[in-house]
Design a protein around this motif. Structure first.
Motif, mmCIF file in Angstrom:
data_model
loop_
_atom_site.group_PDB
_atom_site.id
_atom_site.type_symbol
_atom_site.label_atom_id
_atom_site.label_comp_id
_atom_site.label_asym_id
_atom_site.label_seq_id
_atom_site.Cartn_x
_atom_site.Cartn_y
_atom_site.Cartn_z
ATOM 1 N N LYS A 11 0.811 -1.233 0.000
ATOM 2 C CA LYS A 11 0.000 0.000 0.000
ATOM 3 C C LYS A 11 0.842 1.280 0.000
ATOM 4 C CE LYS A 11 -4.446 -1.554 1.495
ATOM 5 N NZ LYS A 11 -5.717 -1.119 2.013
ATOM 6 N N PRO A 12 1.939 1.333 0.746
ATOM 7 C CA PRO A 12 2.746 2.562 0.709
ATOM 8 C C PRO A 12 3.442 2.798 -0.638
ATOM 9 C CG PRO A 12 3.209 1.270 2.688
ATOM 10 C CD PRO A 12 2.429 0.401 1.769
ATOM 11 N N PHE A 13 3.427 1.766 -1.510
ATOM 12 C CA PHE A 13 4.130 1.878 -2.796
ATOM 13 C C PHE A 13 3.172 2.005 -3.976
ATOM 14 C CE2 PHE A 13 6.703 -0.759 0.092
ATOM 15 C CZ PHE A 13 7.846 0.034 0.195
ATOM 16 N N ALA A 14 1.945 2.474 -3.714
ATOM 17 C CA ALA A 14 0.959 2.625 -4.792
ATOM 18 C C ALA A 14 1.510 3.488 -5.916
ATOM 19 C CB ALA A 14 -0.322 3.243 -4.238
ATOM 20 N N ASN A 15 1.244 3.029 -7.171
ATOM 21 C CA ASN A 15 1.664 3.739 -8.393
ATOM 22 C C ASN A 15 3.185 3.822 -8.540
ATOM 23 O OD1 ASN A 15 -1.001 4.366 -9.332
ATOM 24 N ND2 ASN A 15 -1.110 5.972 -7.759
ATOM 25 N N GLN A 16 3.891 2.863 -7.929
ATOM 26 C CA GLN A 16 5.355 2.831 -8.063
ATOM 27 C C GLN A 16 5.797 1.546 -8.761
ATOM 28 O OE1 GLN A 16 7.670 3.858 -4.552
ATOM 29 N NE2 GLN A 16 5.902 4.925 -3.632
ATOM 30 N N THR A 17 7.042 1.547 -9.199
ATOM 31 C CA THR A 17 7.652 0.361 -9.781
ATOM 32 C C THR A 17 8.741 -0.130 -8.830
ATOM 33 O OG1 THR A 17 7.230 1.116 -12.031
ATOM 34 C CG2 THR A 17 8.900 -0.583 -11.763
ATOM 35 N N LEU A 18 8.699 -1.411 -8.486
ATOM 36 C CA LEU A 18 9.610 -1.949 -7.468
ATOM 37 C C LEU A 18 10.442 -3.094 -8.024
ATOM 38 C CD1 LEU A 18 7.177 -2.151 -4.409
ATOM 39 C CD2 LEU A 18 8.744 -0.288 -4.970
ATOM 40 N N PRO A 19 11.703 -3.206 -7.584
ATOM 41 C CA PRO A 19 12.517 -4.358 -7.976
ATOM 42 C C PRO A 19 12.043 -5.604 -7.228
ATOM 43 C CG PRO A 19 13.717 -3.021 -6.392
ATOM 44 C CD PRO A 19 12.452 -2.261 -6.724
ATOM 45 N N ALA A 20 12.116 -6.746 -7.877
ATOM 46 C CA ALA A 20 11.667 -7.991 -7.253
ATOM 47 C C ALA A 20 12.510 -9.151 -7.743
ATOM 48 C CB ALA A 20 10.189 -8.244 -7.560
ATOM 49 N N VAL A 21 12.499 -10.221 -6.981
ATOM 50 C CA VAL A 21 13.161 -11.462 -7.367
ATOM 51 C C VAL A 21 12.104 -12.555 -7.434
ATOM 52 C CG1 VAL A 21 14.892 -13.200 -6.778
ATOM 53 C CG2 VAL A 21 15.322 -10.785 -6.279
ATOM 54 N N ILE A 22 12.073 -13.258 -8.553
ATOM 55 C CA ILE A 22 11.147 -14.375 -8.709
ATOM 56 C C ILE A 22 11.939 -15.636 -9.002
ATOM 57 C CG2 ILE A 22 9.307 -12.874 -9.559
ATOM 58 C CD1 ILE A 22 9.882 -14.073 -12.366
ATOM 59 N N LYS A 23 11.310 -16.765 -8.789
ATOM 60 C CA LYS A 23 11.927 -18.042 -9.150
ATOM 61 C C LYS A 23 11.030 -18.705 -10.186
ATOM 62 C CE LYS A 23 14.017 -20.415 -5.967
ATOM 63 N NZ LYS A 23 14.277 -21.303 -4.795
ATOM 64 N N ARG A 24 11.581 -18.941 -11.367
ATOM 65 C CA ARG A 24 10.831 -19.559 -12.465
ATOM 66 C C ARG A 24 11.590 -20.797 -12.924
ATOM 67 N NH1 ARG A 24 9.679 -15.539 -17.132
ATOM 68 N NH2 ARG A 24 8.250 -14.726 -15.537
ATOM 69 N N ASP A 25 10.949 -21.935 -12.857
ATOM 70 C CA ASP A 25 11.604 -23.203 -13.217
ATOM 71 C C ASP A 25 12.896 -23.399 -12.430
ATOM 72 O OD1 ASP A 25 9.584 -23.704 -15.103
ATOM 73 O OD2 ASP A 25 10.658 -22.577 -16.656
ATOM 74 N N GLU A 26 12.802 -23.084 -11.132
ATOM 75 C CA GLU A 26 13.913 -23.264 -10.190
ATOM 76 C C GLU A 26 15.066 -22.294 -10.417
ATOM 77 O OE1 GLU A 26 13.656 -25.316 -7.617
ATOM 78 O OE2 GLU A 26 11.686 -25.920 -8.329
ATOM 79 N N VAL A 27 14.894 -21.315 -11.299
ATOM 80 C CA VAL A 27 15.950 -20.343 -11.575
ATOM 81 C C VAL A 27 15.511 -18.967 -11.102
ATOM 82 C CG1 VAL A 27 17.367 -19.233 -13.361
ATOM 83 C CG2 VAL A 27 16.747 -21.665 -13.572
ATOM 84 N N ALA A 28 16.367 -18.296 -10.300
ATOM 85 C CA ALA A 28 16.042 -16.968 -9.798
ATOM 86 C C ALA A 28 16.241 -15.918 -10.889
ATOM 87 C CB ALA A 28 16.907 -16.633 -8.589
ATOM 88 N N GLN A 29 15.295 -14.965 -10.953
ATOM 89 C CA GLN A 29 15.372 -13.892 -11.948
ATOM 90 C C GLN A 29 15.030 -12.565 -11.286
ATOM 91 O OE1 GLN A 29 13.167 -14.547 -15.586
ATOM 92 N NE2 GLN A 29 13.407 -16.785 -15.476
ATOM 93 N N ASN A 30 15.711 -11.504 -11.734
ATOM 94 C CA ASN A 30 15.398 -10.151 -11.285
ATOM 95 C C ASN A 30 14.399 -9.520 -12.243
ATOM 96 O OD1 ASN A 30 17.232 -10.013 -9.019
ATOM 97 N ND2 ASN A 30 18.902 -9.935 -10.506
ATOM 98 N N VAL A 31 13.311 -8.962 -11.695
ATOM 99 C CA VAL A 31 12.285 -8.307 -12.506
ATOM 100 C C VAL A 31 11.866 -7.019 -11.808
ATOM 101 C CG1 VAL A 31 11.403 -10.504 -13.438
ATOM 102 C CG2 VAL A 31 10.390 -9.537 -11.359
ATOM 103 N N THR A 32 11.054 -6.225 -12.503
ATOM 104 C CA THR A 32 10.436 -5.049 -11.882
ATOM 105 C C THR A 32 8.929 -5.211 -11.952
ATOM 106 O OG1 THR A 32 10.547 -3.835 -13.989
ATOM 107 C CG2 THR A 32 12.335 -3.493 -12.403
ATOM 108 N N LEU A 33 8.260 -4.926 -10.852
ATOM 109 C CA LEU A 33 6.808 -5.078 -10.757
ATOM 110 C C LEU A 33 6.148 -3.712 -10.589
ATOM 111 C CD1 LEU A 33 6.571 -8.164 -8.364
ATOM 112 C CD2 LEU A 33 6.483 -8.158 -10.865
#
Length: 447
Positions: free
Chosen positions: A260-282
């Motif tokens: 909620k404090p980050f409404a209308n913002q873009t944030l860095p995130a880390v996801i795991k897809r097929d057991e591989v970590a990836q950096n994305v922006t949400l």
């Protein structure tokens, strides 16, 4: 297709329960040489889908699936056929039999219901084994979904220690026990705390569509996207969200209010897809959400992820008997507590009373014999308990008058029984309208 599967299970379960219940009346009636004029699955108002006379009994299937009946000669029942009572009692009639025989005939239906439930629980224990999630294996506690439970002071991450003073061993028993509980003891960050539940706690749950109170904590796995999601091009189904803006996300419930404090913002995130970590922006929308739905994974998958331990105990047939019997007793006691809450207006539990649609909705969309037998066993207990209620049109009403006769030595007059049956029938219709009216109200209002 899903509706047909649910309907098939519903009708099969209902038919099985009705036929066996009525057999419980039919068999002792025949043993005591009492004439049974009709044996019907479902009600045959105006016409029957099928009927055939064998000996002195007409066996048939009615068109209205609201129950079934056996019509016993010389008995005032829901058919309200009193013409035979104008004649002198005949040896083959119900009214001519000794009170103890009439009592056995009337108790036969509910006796079969309880026996059926116990037999099913014994059979399920033997065939499927005794499978459950060990409560102590939920190392990081539970995910609290119910707002009413949160209002009572419980938080996600709490570990349930006991419910009403009884230590919780099996997590699958928690929800049912909490519905009728007065207090909980939880372990929060190593400290035990006692939480008091208000008397109308169950009312809020019912008004919230009677959903889950708690579930094991689950990782944030993407199951799908909202229509206006800003992250459809970034995320895929089955992605694990590992962290957002540098904060580790171990469980989905940690996301509650986090963005909620980050409404209308873009944030860095880390996801795991097929057991591989990836950096994305949400992208976070104006409501503080990323527009994705979490996946509820199966117990087996959760166990593989190390979220809890799934325990399966296999038993011989003889070992299954006391375990199945105890399961039946627990279900019987639990339903008795729920019924007690329903008749107490302060709890608001009466709002959750449902009719045939509520029973229909209990069955799953996919065919599962394990679920079918489990539901059928519980419905058999419900049917047995409900029929024992001291309402004149039910078995319990007949039993009440028979016990009075056996104790006092005075038999109620046929005219009195006729009036009592009429009053009982009105009460039953009112209860039926109330229960199914609740179903209609919930369907129309979404509550």
């Amino acid at each position: 297709m899903d509706v047909l599967v649910k309907l098939s299970q519903f009708l099969l379960s209902l038919s099985l329960l009705i036929v066996l219940h009525e057999l419980g009346h039919f068999i002792p009636a025949k043993l005591f040489k009492t004439r049974v004029e009709k044996f019907y699955l479902f009600f045959d108002i105006k016409f029957s889908l099928f009927k055939k006379k064998v000996g002195e009994t007409v066996y048939g299937i009615g068109w209205l699936p609201l129950g079934g009946y056996v019509k016993i000669a010389g008995m005032i029942d829901e058919s309200m056929d009193t013409d035979q009572l104008k004649q002198d009692p005949q040896p083959w009639e119900f009214r001519s039999k000794p009170a103890w025989q009439r009592l056995i005939i009337m108790l036969g239906g509910v006796t079969v219901n309880f026996i059926l439930a116990f037999v099913i629980y014994i059979g399920m224990t033997w065939f499927y084994g005794d499978r459950f999630v060990a409560n102590e294996s939920l190392k990081d506690g539970v995910w609290v979904i119910s707002d009413d439970l949160k209002a009572a002071g419980m938080q996600s991450g709490d570990k349930i220690v006991s419910i009403d003073g009884e230590k919780l061993v099996r997590f699958d028993k928690a929800q049912a026990k909490m519905l009728t509980a007065k207090e909980l003891v939880v372990n929060r960050n190593g400290v035990e705390q006692e939480l008091k539940l208000p008397v109308d706690f169950v009312k809020g749950i019912i008004e919230d569509k009677g959903g889950k109170l708690i579930v094991p904590r689950m990782p944030f796995i993407v199951a799908g996207f909202e229509d206006n999601s800003l992250n459809k091009e970034v995320l895929k189904e089955r992605d694990f969200i590992v962290s957002i803006n540098g904060t580790t996300i171990t469980y989905y419930d940690q996301m509650e209010g986090f963005l909620k404090p980050f409404a209308n913002q873009t944030l860095p995130a880390v996801i795991k897809r097929d057991e591989v970590a990836q950096n994305v922006t949400l992208k976070v929308d104006k409501n503080g959400k990323i527009g994705v739905a979490p996946a509820m994974i199966s117990n087996k998958d959760a166990e593989k992820l190390g979220l809890f331990k799934l325990t399966t105990n296999h038993h011989s047939f003889l070992e299954s008997i006391p375990i199945g019997l105890q399961t039946g007793v627990d279900q019987l006691v639990g339903y008795g507590k729920q019924l007690k809450m329903i008749v107490n207006p302060d709890t608001g539990a009466y709002k959750g009373v449902g009719g045939f649609k509520a029973i229909f909705d209990v069955f799953p969309n996919t065919w599962s014999w394990e679920m079918f037998w489990s539901i059928t066993a519980f419905l058999s207990i419900m049917l047995g308990v409900m029929n024992l209620l001291p309402i004149p049109a039910l078995d319990g009403g007949h039993v009440l008058f028979l016990l009075y006769e056996m104790i006092s030595g005075r038999k109620p007059s046929d005219k009195f029984l006729e009036y009592a049956q009429t009053v009982g029938f009105v009460i039953l219709i009112a209860l039926l309208l109330f229960a199914n009216g609740n179903d209609i109200f919930k369907a129309l209002t979404g509550k």
